[in-house]
Design a protein around this motif. Structure first.
Motif, PDB file in Angstrom:
ATOM      1  N   TYR A 146       0.822  -1.217   0.000  1.00  0.00           N
ATOM      2  CA  TYR A 146       0.000   0.000   0.000  1.00  0.00           C
ATOM      3  C   TYR A 146       0.857   1.269   0.000  1.00  0.00           C
ATOM      4  CZ  TYR A 146       0.976  -1.070   4.901  1.00  0.00           C
ATOM      5  OH  TYR A 146       1.614  -1.423   6.064  1.00  0.00           O
ATOM      6  N   GLY A 184       9.712   7.033   4.826  1.00  0.00           N
ATOM      7  CA  GLY A 184      10.739   6.019   4.787  1.00  0.00           C
ATOM      8  C   GLY A 184      10.889   5.329   6.134  1.00  0.00           C
ATOM      9  N   GLU A 185      11.993   4.673   6.299  1.00  0.00           N
ATOM     10  CA  GLU A 185      12.210   3.960   7.551  1.00  0.00           C
ATOM     11  C   GLU A 185      13.303   4.665   8.357  1.00  0.00           C
ATOM     12  OE1 GLU A 185      10.740   1.869   9.449  1.00  0.00           O
ATOM     13  OE2 GLU A 185      12.425   2.163  10.788  1.00  0.00           O
ATOM     14  N   THR A 218       8.040   3.512  13.040  1.00  0.00           N
ATOM     15  CA  THR A 218       9.025   2.629  12.426  1.00  0.00           C
ATOM     16  C   THR A 218       8.361   1.327  12.011  1.00  0.00           C
ATOM     17  OG1 THR A 218      10.991   1.278  12.901  1.00  0.00           O
ATOM     18  CG2 THR A 218       9.651   1.886  14.788  1.00  0.00           C
ATOM     19  N   SER A 229       4.662  -0.318  12.991  1.00  0.00           N
ATOM     20  CA  SER A 229       3.671  -0.798  12.030  1.00  0.00           C
ATOM     21  C   SER A 229       3.673  -2.317  12.027  1.00  0.00           C
ATOM     22  CB  SER A 229       3.993  -0.270  10.630  1.00  0.00           C
ATOM     23  OG  SER A 229       3.945   1.134  10.674  1.00  0.00           O
ATOM     24  N   ASN A 245       0.480   0.260  14.415  1.00  0.00           N
ATOM     25  CA  ASN A 245      -0.312   0.726  13.268  1.00  0.00           C
ATOM     26  C   ASN A 245      -0.586  -0.451  12.342  1.00  0.00           C
ATOM     27  OD1 ASN A 245       0.125   3.270  14.271  1.00  0.00           O
ATOM     28  ND2 ASN A 245       1.484   3.933  12.620  1.00  0.00           N
ATOM     29  N   MET A 262      -5.043   4.714   2.399  1.00  0.00           N
ATOM     30  CA  MET A 262      -5.218   5.960   1.637  1.00  0.00           C
ATOM     31  C   MET A 262      -4.578   5.828   0.249  1.00  0.00           C
ATOM     32  SD  MET A 262      -4.410   8.820   4.517  1.00  0.00           S
ATOM     33  CE  MET A 262      -3.169   7.973   5.463  1.00  0.00           C
TER      34      MET A 262
END
Ligand code: SAM
Ligand code: SF4
Length: 379
Positions: free
Chosen positions: A62, A104-105, A132, A155, A194, A226
């Motif tokens: 996504y 990004g990470e 993260t 996440s 998340n 989204m």
């Protein structure tokens, strides 16, 4: 699109300031401006989201394409010193009250601990959190806490290896789980998780994911998908709505509104109790809370308090803004703190009233998805 903003107010140190030439292309702020990051609709941004990098070691479907994106050149990305200066301007001159580091990470940035330590030294009381994907967090959590990070969001979309690997295109579930537990053990709580639900992939797993989070004392938040994927594969039909999420969870749980004020938070929080199978009523004490971030179907734009800085130092007033205002370029031209603060204020002044995603037919041919993917903005 990068916007050149005219800055109509008198300049601090002579005129004109660096990088401010050219006619204004968007409405400027009126003279006699208010302090802080206010917009035309009376909102005040106090919550800063700052992206440390566009790079990432996962490829969530996504967000990123399977082959990755072309990374920014190192020189184009804000240095540690530039980040610290921009945050200082936000906090000391513009009323920023909390900071979220993202990407990004963020964990792939080699100088992450130095950045956090410098931010903490400059702002002893500022809440500094980080979002993260959790890969490598098990080894870094204690260092992040020692450097001064306040709290963490990780996440986590699935607890099944196969599903996790399908969603992220990487087989790293166990590393992420180790990272979540290490963050909690290091004192980076409350740990928030998340999860983005994808139809037919992990949506049916949502009650089990919630049970797992509640059992460990983590606060799970479901985020509506989204249209910010680099593949442009999002469709309204396929996304799992907040209403569907509540329905999915109601198989096992009863949700009741959290009495605490939402206070501009993107997540609507609910208290969670077991559902009695016979009566369908809540039974027993509250088990914890769950959040639902319904950006698409129940948007919260009217109370948005966020201001975003991308890894290359562009101000974005909204995730869906098609206008970006270059702050880093002005900084590198030698602008004063006051000039940078003014440009930031100008950029926020033109924040759109709403993202417009709640309009019916968003996936109709006339909807234009932003150029940047979530990883390149900083979610
Ligand atoms: N790499 C870190 C991570 O994944 O947590 C930080 C950056 S990521 C862009 C921040 C958050 O955005 C993650 O929680 C991710 O799930 C979410 N996200 C990414 N793409 C999204 C999309 N298209 N819709 C909703 N949330 C998305
Ligand atoms: Fe990377 Fe985060 Fe995007 Fe996943 S959501 S690809 S972890 S930036």
């Amino acid at each position: 699109m990068t916007v050149q903003l005219g800055i109509p107010q008198p300049r601090e140190e002579g005129s004109p300031g660096p990088g401010t030439s050219g006619p204004p292309q968007l409405p400027g702020r009126p003279a006699g401006r208010a302090a802080g990051l206010v917009d035309r609709y009376g909102r005040r941004a106090t919550d800063m989201r700052l992206s440390l990098t566009d790079k990432c070691n996962l490829r969530c479907t996504y967000c990123m394409p399977a082959e990755g994106l072309e990374w920014l050149a190192k020189q184009a990305v804000m240095s540690a010193e530039e980040i610290v200066r921009i945050v200082r301007i936000g906090v000391d001159l513009l009323g920023v009250r909390e900071l979220r580091l993202t990407g990004g990470e963020p964990l792939v940035r080699a100088d992450l601990l130095d950045i956090i330590a410098a931010l903490r030294q400059a702002h002893p009381d500022l809440p500094i959190s980080m979002t993260t994907n959790g890969v490598g967090l098990d080894k870094k959590a204690a260092g992040l806490k020692a450097a001064g990070l306040t709290r963490i969001n990780v996440s986590l979309d699935s607890l099944h290896e196969e599903t996790f690997a399908k969603l992220t295109r990487r087989p790293f579930l166990n590393r992420v789980l180790a990272g979540v537990d290490a963050a909690w053990a290091a004192g980076l709580g409350p740990v928030k998780l998340n999860a983005v639900l994808m139809r037919g992939l992990n949506d049916a797993e949502s009650p089990a994911l919630l049970a797992w989070a509640l059992g460990r004392g983590y606060e799970l938040r479901f985020i509506e998908q989204m249209p910010l994927d680099a593949d442009h594969g999002w469709t309204r039909r396929d996304m799992i709505t907040a209403a569907e999420i509540r329905e999915l969870l109601s198989a096992d749980y009863v949700l009741s509104p959290d009495p605490r004020a939402r206070d501009g938070a993107p997540a609507e929080r609910f208290e969670v109790r077991h559902r009695d199978a016979g009566t369908a009523r809540a039974t027993g004490p509250a088990l914890g809370t769950v959040g639902i971030i319904a950006s698409v179907t129940e948007p919260f734009c009217s109370d948005c308090r966020r201001t975003r800085i991308t890894a290359e130092g562009k101000i974005m007033s909204c995730l869906f803004s098609r206008e970006e205002v270059d702050l880093l370029g002005l900084l590198r031209e030698g602008a004063s703190d006051g000039q940078l603060a003014e440009r930031w204020q100008d950029a926020m002044w033109i924040k759109p009233k709403a993202h417009g995603m709640d309009h019916v037919g968003l996936d109709a041919p006339d909807f234009v998805q932003p150029d940047r993917s979530m990883s390149a903005i900083g979610g």
